[in-house]
Scaffold this motif. Sequence first.
Motif, PDB file in Angstrom:
ATOM      1  N   ALA A 149       0.733  -1.216   0.081  1.00 20.12           N
ATOM      2  CA  ALA A 149       0.236  -0.094   0.016  1.00 20.12           C
ATOM      3  C   ALA A 149       0.892   1.380  -0.159  1.00 20.12           C
ATOM      4  CB  ALA A 149      -0.935   0.174   1.154  1.00 20.12           C
ATOM      5  N   ALA A 150       1.997   1.181   0.656  1.00 22.26           N
ATOM      6  CA  ALA A 150       3.057   2.342   0.863  1.00 22.26           C
ATOM      7  C   ALA A 150       3.315   2.742  -0.695  1.00 22.26           C
ATOM      8  CB  ALA A 150       4.189   2.207   1.800  1.00 22.26           C
ATOM      9  N   LEU A 151       3.987   1.317  -1.215  1.00 20.85           N
ATOM     10  CA  LEU A 151       4.534   1.811  -2.691  1.00 20.85           C
ATOM     11  C   LEU A 151       3.267   2.352  -3.647  1.00 20.85           C
ATOM     12  CD1 LEU A 151       6.708  -1.385  -2.566  1.00 20.85           C
ATOM     13  CD2 LEU A 151       7.404   1.097  -2.350  1.00 20.85           C
ATOM     14  N   ASP A 152       2.147   1.767  -3.400  1.00 17.83           N
ATOM     15  CA  ASP A 152       1.046   2.288  -4.593  1.00 17.83           C
ATOM     16  C   ASP A 152       0.816   3.592  -3.878  1.00 17.83           C
ATOM     17  OD1 ASP A 152       0.552  -0.035  -6.150  1.00 17.83           O
ATOM     18  OD2 ASP A 152      -0.745  -0.998  -4.289  1.00 17.83           O
ATOM     19  N   ARG A 153       0.958   4.222  -2.773  1.00 14.15           N
ATOM     20  CA  ARG A 153       0.542   5.481  -2.663  1.00 14.15           C
ATOM     21  C   ARG A 153       2.037   6.274  -3.159  1.00 14.15           C
ATOM     22  NH1 ARG A 153      -0.672   7.065   3.639  1.00 14.15           N
ATOM     23  NH2 ARG A 153      -1.012   9.187   2.596  1.00 14.15           N
ATOM     24  N   ALA A 154       3.018   5.897  -3.005  1.00 12.78           N
ATOM     25  CA  ALA A 154       4.182   6.556  -3.367  1.00 12.78           C
ATOM     26  C   ALA A 154       4.063   6.708  -4.983  1.00 12.78           C
ATOM     27  CB  ALA A 154       5.468   5.850  -3.054  1.00 12.78           C
ATOM     28  N   ALA A 155       3.595   5.654  -5.607  1.00 10.61           N
ATOM     29  CA  ALA A 155       3.391   5.724  -7.279  1.00 10.61           C
ATOM     30  C   ALA A 155       2.475   6.713  -7.676  1.00 10.61           C
ATOM     31  CB  ALA A 155       3.209   4.128  -7.681  1.00 10.61           C
ATOM     32  N   SER A 156       1.511   6.933  -6.913  1.00  7.84           N
ATOM     33  CA  SER A 156       0.354   7.803  -7.168  1.00  7.84           C
ATOM     34  C   SER A 156       0.677   9.210  -6.966  1.00  7.84           C
ATOM     35  CB  SER A 156      -0.834   7.515  -6.584  1.00  7.84           C
ATOM     36  OG  SER A 156      -1.594   6.371  -6.720  1.00  7.84           O
ATOM     37  N   TYR A 157       1.812   9.312  -5.682  1.00  8.10           N
ATOM     38  CA  TYR A 157       2.324  10.744  -5.605  1.00  8.10           C
ATOM     39  C   TYR A 157       3.301  11.032  -6.811  1.00  8.10           C
ATOM     40  CZ  TYR A 157       5.727  13.749  -3.521  1.00  8.10           C
ATOM     41  OH  TYR A 157       6.199  14.907  -3.280  1.00  8.10           O
ATOM     42  N   CYS A 158       3.881  10.135  -7.195  1.00  9.50           N
ATOM     43  CA  CYS A 158       5.019  10.563  -8.344  1.00  9.50           C
ATOM     44  C   CYS A 158       4.365  10.870  -9.586  1.00  9.50           C
ATOM     45  CB  CYS A 158       5.734   9.258  -8.720  1.00  9.50           C
ATOM     46  SG  CYS A 158       7.266   9.022  -7.320  1.00  9.50           S
ATOM     47  N   ARG A 159       2.949  10.132  -9.731  1.00 10.51           N
ATOM     48  CA  ARG A 159       2.303  10.540 -10.992  1.00 10.51           C
ATOM     49  C   ARG A 159       1.774  11.865 -10.897  1.00 10.51           C
ATOM     50  NH1 ARG A 159       1.316   4.899 -11.309  1.00 10.51           N
ATOM     51  NH2 ARG A 159      -0.397   5.041  -9.836  1.00 10.51           N
ATOM     52  N   VAL A 160       1.441  12.276  -9.996  1.00  5.73           N
ATOM     53  CA  VAL A 160       0.775  13.606  -9.621  1.00  5.73           C
ATOM     54  C   VAL A 160       2.111  14.620  -9.745  1.00  5.73           C
ATOM     55  CG1 VAL A 160      -0.272  15.234  -7.866  1.00  5.73           C
ATOM     56  CG2 VAL A 160      -1.185  12.888  -8.205  1.00  5.73           C
TER      57      VAL A 160
END
Length: 210
Positions: A149-160
């Motif tokens: 979940a942390a890595l998915d949140r970080a991936a979304s953060y990077c896309r933004v």
Amino acid sequence: MSREYMRPVLQPSARFDWRIGADEPGAVSRLAQETSWALLDRVRSVADPAVVERVVGLAAGDEGIDDIAELWAREGEHSLAGVLWRLYLLRRAVAADAAGSADLFRRGIVAAETIDPVVAGATDPVTPESISLLCETILRGAFLGDMGAALDRAASYCRVMSLGSADLADARDILDDEHAAHLTSRALRYSTMAHELHAGARRWRDGTLA
């Protein structure tokens, strides 16, 4: 879910684009794996708030981050060392320029046509303080919560952040070509990191993260 934790330990850059060389890539890669799993094991098994704060806080200062960079910076998304290093980089980039990061994130939210801002955990309003807290929370979650979940949140953060960097690049294009080119490169780096972190989350869940 993931493999057996290994033993040794370590501590964790100043730059989003860091690259470190090594004379023995195989040996360095093995050491990177051992130290990353050992660090994760220590934080999760001890669960001492002081240890957690020290490990998470390494990204905000200079002490310790160089040691982690030397061991982990070349590792890819197939390894725990690689994905943890990327989380430290995100936190480090915000620590170096929280106001600039908040501006990019705000721009990215406006440009986003997906749920990435929600997945990342965006707050309203986005401020330098809230963006710093967001990255710290993601990093902390990797050590204490659900790594996937942390890595998915970080991936979304990077896309933004990638969208925000591209938007600012467009705005700066007619005023400052050099700055616009730098922002375009940054957008690409964030986009690449998003793919890598998403791949890391998938590997964590299927037990293939090295």
